[in-house]
Scaffold this active site. Structure first.
Site, PDB file in Angstrom:
ATOM      1  N   PRO A 193       1.653   4.614   4.488  1.00 14.65           N
ATOM      2  CA  PRO A 193       1.064   3.952   5.661  1.00 14.65           C
ATOM      3  C   PRO A 193       0.540   2.560   5.282  1.00 14.65           C
ATOM      4  O   PRO A 193      -0.083   2.400   4.237  1.00 14.65           O
ATOM      5  CB  PRO A 193      -0.103   4.866   6.047  1.00 14.65           C
ATOM      6  CG  PRO A 193       0.069   6.122   5.276  1.00 14.65           C
ATOM      7  CD  PRO A 193       0.941   5.826   4.105  1.00 14.65           C
ATOM      8  N   GLU A 194       0.814   1.582   6.137  1.00 14.98           N
ATOM      9  CA  GLU A 194       0.353   0.217   5.868  1.00 14.98           C
ATOM     10  C   GLU A 194      -0.865  -0.080   6.738  1.00 14.98           C
ATOM     11  O   GLU A 194      -1.304   0.781   7.509  1.00 14.98           O
ATOM     12  CB  GLU A 194       1.514  -0.761   6.104  1.00 14.98           C
ATOM     13  CG  GLU A 194       2.718  -0.334   5.258  1.00 14.98           C
ATOM     14  CD  GLU A 194       3.878  -1.318   5.237  1.00 14.98           C
ATOM     15  OE1 GLU A 194       3.677  -2.494   5.569  1.00 14.98           O
ATOM     16  OE2 GLU A 194       4.982  -0.883   4.877  1.00 14.98           O
ATOM     17  N   LYS A 232      -5.600  -0.824   3.680  1.00 14.65           N
ATOM     18  CA  LYS A 232      -5.203   0.576   3.827  1.00 14.65           C
ATOM     19  C   LYS A 232      -6.393   1.529   3.730  1.00 14.65           C
ATOM     20  O   LYS A 232      -6.212   2.738   3.691  1.00 14.65           O
ATOM     21  CB  LYS A 232      -4.158   0.922   2.764  1.00 14.65           C
ATOM     22  CG  LYS A 232      -2.908   0.023   2.837  1.00 14.65           C
ATOM     23  CD  LYS A 232      -1.942   0.333   1.706  1.00 14.65           C
ATOM     24  CE  LYS A 232      -0.746  -0.621   1.755  1.00 14.65           C
ATOM     25  NZ  LYS A 232       0.203  -0.342   0.655  1.00 14.65           N
ATOM     26  N   ASN A 243       5.423  -2.063   2.172  1.00 11.63           N
ATOM     27  CA  ASN A 243       6.838  -2.360   1.995  1.00 11.63           C
ATOM     28  C   ASN A 243       7.521  -2.874   3.272  1.00 11.63           C
ATOM     29  O   ASN A 243       8.377  -3.746   3.209  1.00 11.63           O
ATOM     30  CB  ASN A 243       7.529  -1.101   1.492  1.00 11.63           C
ATOM     31  CG  ASN A 243       8.595  -1.429   0.490  1.00 11.63           C
ATOM     32  OD1 ASN A 243       8.508  -2.451  -0.185  1.00 11.63           O
ATOM     33  ND2 ASN A 243       9.602  -0.593   0.412  1.00 11.63           N
ATOM     34  N   ARG A 251      10.028  -0.413  -5.307  1.00  8.48           N
ATOM     35  CA  ARG A 251      10.080  -0.216  -3.860  1.00  8.48           C
ATOM     36  C   ARG A 251      11.254  -1.011  -3.308  1.00  8.48           C
ATOM     37  O   ARG A 251      11.451  -2.175  -3.678  1.00  8.48           O
ATOM     38  CB  ARG A 251       8.768  -0.717  -3.215  1.00  8.48           C
ATOM     39  CG  ARG A 251       7.488  -0.135  -3.821  1.00  8.48           C
ATOM     40  CD  ARG A 251       7.312   1.339  -3.529  1.00  8.48           C
ATOM     41  NE  ARG A 251       7.357   1.639  -2.105  1.00  8.48           N
ATOM     42  CZ  ARG A 251       6.335   1.427  -1.267  1.00  8.48           C
ATOM     43  NH1 ARG A 251       5.208   0.923  -1.693  1.00  8.48           N
ATOM     44  NH2 ARG A 251       6.455   1.729   0.015  1.00  8.48           N
TER      45      ARG A 251
END
Ligand SMILES: [Zn+2]
Length: 261
Positions: A2-3, A55, A174, A251
């Site tokens: 989760p961003e 976050k 990401n 990533r």
């Protein structure tokens, strides 16, 4: 993972349920926190505010106690209607680390990895929190601090990797790294030292409105231009979107080699 926008969305949903009221019931079903006595430590305390930085999510209670979470790769905050976790619980009750019931709503945190009850003072002196870069979703984004942090970073580091470092900017993950570089027309593989300040600011400014929209409307509002779209045509130039693992965590980054310079 989760961003920042996903965490802000969770906070936006938690706030109307908990802010300004004493939860009717607090449970810690997962054995991990059974000995922490959170239900008794929080009993009778009203929630003053719910806020986020990158976050990290903070539920602040009367009496200077703060519940601090970081969801990592697997954690989830949810808000559910009547019944234990609404009509269709997303995960089993055993995986809930904390449950707040207020009226006929429940606010639940599942699967961690970080949930802690700390004092307000500790949130100010905590090394991890103090090290965080400016919040990309702040009402006033601190561009000066964002640039200072990036100037202090390794100039040979690939841009895409530096943007994921929460010490440089908090909240970008990401998806938004890829989307921001695409929006600004900047190649995420360039060395950080070769990227101009105006290019760096353009990346942050491009993702902010899109992240704020997602924080209000939820994930559906993201509508990626390149993220997850490897092999598809670039919406700007028609070039083929590429993807490759980047950085220590490998990533996957997505970009258009034709129009991102
Ligand atoms: Zn393109």
């Amino acid at each position: 993972m989760p961003e920042g926008d996903t965490i802000a969305y969770a906070a936006n949903r938690i706030r109307p349920v908990l802010e300004g009221r004493v939860p009717d019931e607090i449970l810690t079903p997962h054995p991990r926190h059974a000995l922490d006595r959170w239900p008794s430590r929080l009993a009778g305390r009203a929630v003053r505010s719910v806020d986020t930085h990158g976050k990290h999510l903070f539920i602040r209670f009367d009496g200077d106690l703060v519940l601090h979470s970081h969801l990592g790769m697997v954690g989830l905050w949810g808000v559910y209607g009547p019944g234990r976790f609404g009509s269709r619980p997303p995960r089993s009750a055993r995986r809930a680390w904390i449950v707040f019931r207020a009226g006929d709503h429940e606010v639940v945190e599942f699967d961690g990895p970080l949930l802690e009850l700390i004092t307000e003072g500790r949130t100010r002196f905590d090394q991890r929190l103090a090290a965080l870069g400016p919040d990309v979703l702040a009402a006033q984004f601190d561009t000066g601090r964002f640039l200072r942090r990036l100037h202090e970073d390794d100039p040979t580091r690939p841009l895409g990797d530096a943007l994921l470092d929460q010490r440089n900017v908090a909240g970008i993950g990401n998806i938004w790294k890829a989307e921001g570089c695409w929006e600004a027309g900047v190649d995420p593989w360039r060395a950080l030292g070769s990227v101009s300040d105006s290019e760096l600011v353009a990346i942050a400014e491009a993702v902010r409105p899109r992240m704020l929209r997602s924080a209000t409307a939820g994930h559906r509002a993201i509508q990626p231009k390149v993220y997850g779209l490897s092999g598809r045509p670039c919406p700007r130039c028609g070039g083929r979107i590429a993807s490759r693992g980047q950085g220590d965590a490998n990533r996957t980054t997505y970009w258009c080699p034709r129009c991102q310079k």
